[in-house]
Design a protein around this motif. Sequence first.
Motif, PDB file in Angstrom:
ATOM      1  N   GLU A 192       0.839  -1.205   0.000  1.00  0.00           N
ATOM      2  CA  GLU A 192       0.000   0.000   0.000  1.00  0.00           C
ATOM      3  C   GLU A 192       0.868   1.248   0.000  1.00  0.00           C
ATOM      4  OE1 GLU A 192      -3.267   0.118  -0.122  1.00  0.00           O
ATOM      5  OE2 GLU A 192      -3.607  -2.055  -0.074  1.00  0.00           O
TER       6      GLU A 192
ATOM      7  N   ALA B 255      -1.638   8.436  -0.012  1.00  0.00           N
ATOM      8  CA  ALA B 255      -2.159   9.339  -1.034  1.00  0.00           C
ATOM      9  C   ALA B 255      -1.085  10.339  -1.442  1.00  0.00           C
ATOM     10  CB  ALA B 255      -3.395  10.061  -0.515  1.00  0.00           C
TER      11      ALA B 255
ATOM     12  N   GLY C 261      -2.028   7.947  -9.067  1.00  0.00           N
ATOM     13  CA  GLY C 261      -3.122   7.978  -8.111  1.00  0.00           C
ATOM     14  C   GLY C 261      -3.591   6.613  -7.664  1.00  0.00           C
TER      15      GLY C 261
ATOM     16  N   ASN D  88      -2.825   3.777  -5.592  1.00  0.00           N
ATOM     17  CA  ASN D  88      -1.873   3.760  -4.482  1.00  0.00           C
ATOM     18  C   ASN D  88      -1.507   2.351  -4.015  1.00  0.00           C
ATOM     19  OD1 ASN D  88      -1.775   6.595  -4.396  1.00  0.00           O
ATOM     20  ND2 ASN D  88      -3.639   6.657  -3.163  1.00  0.00           N
TER      21      ASN D  88
ATOM     22  N   TYR E 130      -8.794  -0.435  -7.230  1.00  0.00           N
ATOM     23  CA  TYR E 130      -8.268   0.820  -6.704  1.00  0.00           C
ATOM     24  C   TYR E 130      -8.643   1.993  -7.605  1.00  0.00           C
ATOM     25  CZ  TYR E 130      -5.490  -0.987  -2.832  1.00  0.00           C
ATOM     26  OH  TYR E 130      -5.090  -1.536  -1.646  1.00  0.00           O
TER      27      TYR E 130
ATOM     28  N   HIS F 220     -10.714   4.930  -5.799  1.00  0.00           N
ATOM     29  CA  HIS F 220     -10.143   6.266  -5.658  1.00  0.00           C
ATOM     30  C   HIS F 220     -10.789   7.286  -6.585  1.00  0.00           C
ATOM     31  CE1 HIS F 220      -6.236   4.096  -4.212  1.00  0.00           C
ATOM     32  NE2 HIS F 220      -7.141   4.190  -3.251  1.00  0.00           N
TER      33      HIS F 220
END
Length: 565
Positions: free
Chosen positions: A148, A151, A157, A159, A398, A402
């Motif tokens: 992980e 941010a 973007g 992550n 993701y 996001h």
Amino acid sequence: MSQTSQTRASPNKSRRIRTHARSVRSSIFSNIFRSAKTFFEAASDSKTIEESVDAGPNRHNVEIEKVRRRSRWMYANDSFYRQACRQVANNVVHYGIKPVIKDKKLLKLWNRWQKEADVRGRMDFYGLQYTAGFITPRDGEFLVRFRERRAGDMSSGVNFQLQMLEADHLPLTYTQAAPNGNWIVSGVERDAIERPAAYWIYDHHPKDWQGTGQQSLIPKRVPAEDVLHVYMPERLSDSRGYPWGASALNITERIRTSDEAQVEKQLAQAGIAGVFKKPRLASDEPREEFDTETDEGGRNFVAVENGSMAVVPEDWDVEFAPQSQSDANYGTFRREHLSGLAVAMGLAVEHITLNFEKLNDRTYRAVMLECQRFIESIQYHLFVNQFCKPVWRRFLSYAVLHGLWTLPDGQELEDLFEIEWMAPARGHIHPVQEIEAFTKAVENGFTSRKRVAAAYGEDVEDIDLENAEDMKRARAAGMIYPVYPAVVKDDLTSSVEQYGVAVRAGAITPQSDDEAAFRDAFGLPIMSPAVDEYWKTSGGIKQPITLSSDTPTAAPETENGDSVH
């Protein structure tokens, strides 16, 4: 000996012969049926049959450590073993197994993320694939851990990143009951139906620098959803993979030893230029001797430089050493035994030696047909299913989570998990013949352009878009290429041509309504009544005629130029 003695001896001799014959037959049948106590000869306990060691799929996992150590040493020091491992990567991965992404925004996002997928910052996603391509045959397995990121850490973007780990991070000797009741087998925690539930992984490489001392030698539990353990199972229920060249390590080491012996033999023979023969003296009178040197063993020798001549004392003789010759059969011997390593890796020996002198294009095609089956199996079962698809699912999740990409209306996230992965294109042995074969197969409906494009490692939709752009650019610049005709017939023109072909073939009878429809479609004026009247008087033959321009309804002219009234 008398006749009577010979007669008396004859029965005894016959008995000895018969006894010897029975002994020979008994010996033969004894050898054949020595293992006849078992139905299968291979199941016999006879000393002439090697007793094999048998155990469960994970009983001897600790031995993988030694095999892996030898495999890595051979990879570092033996050029053929190194080439064998790299050829797996070259043929299976090459420039990368890529996803076919139709959505342009999602494709752009993927391309941004895959460039920064490696936690170490050295490789993109396809570079990690290639690295895994030669690590897998060398070590037998590898690990990928999802990491992980906070941010703002990733320019895309998305992550998370991929941390590729050597198999040493997963201890082979760590086998015990887990605190939650599961069983840990060689570092892999499995539930009641043998699904991986977690992996017990060292934070640092156990054979490398440990930044936190002894604490780094205690494996820590990592949930299975955060780890990819990639290997090709050899037995049902096994937990670990082992080097692909394990069955050929011994013979490869012996070939290496044989090569060194052959080189040393050549060097030793080449190092002796010749010998001086001392004459037999008829008397004890002193003779002139050489000024010789002495080597470490106390032996005398005369150092001779290239191009120099030695002055030989009177009555001495010189005998030059014969030119050294290598074993004429050694190349065949070496090739056949290197085949064992090649087969263990799923390749042909020519892939390792890069010596194709014994192959022509037909035999090479036959070899590659067999190798291609294995290569495609590894691409699909190992890399796509165990590596690429889990990474894609994590990436897509993701991207939506996001807010970087929005699902199309009417679709769910799981609908997009199954995506097509395009294997790298394979080179052509005879490009002209193979492309002609592709062309005929498409023309006769035996395959599709999509499948042919996939064989080149391309997406047919991308090819169509690029061709359309190239065609438009070529016509705008006034350039004519055979593949791009100068004039493109629109649908209406093509329809008129097809209608005319059908009329000339007698398949269609022309109708006035059809003519009126085509005139209207092309924006042409309606038929002049004068022409229509003239055609009625010509027996129905609609020959071309010209109307005079002085009056709108002028009659057509005849062949001699007179007006028709």
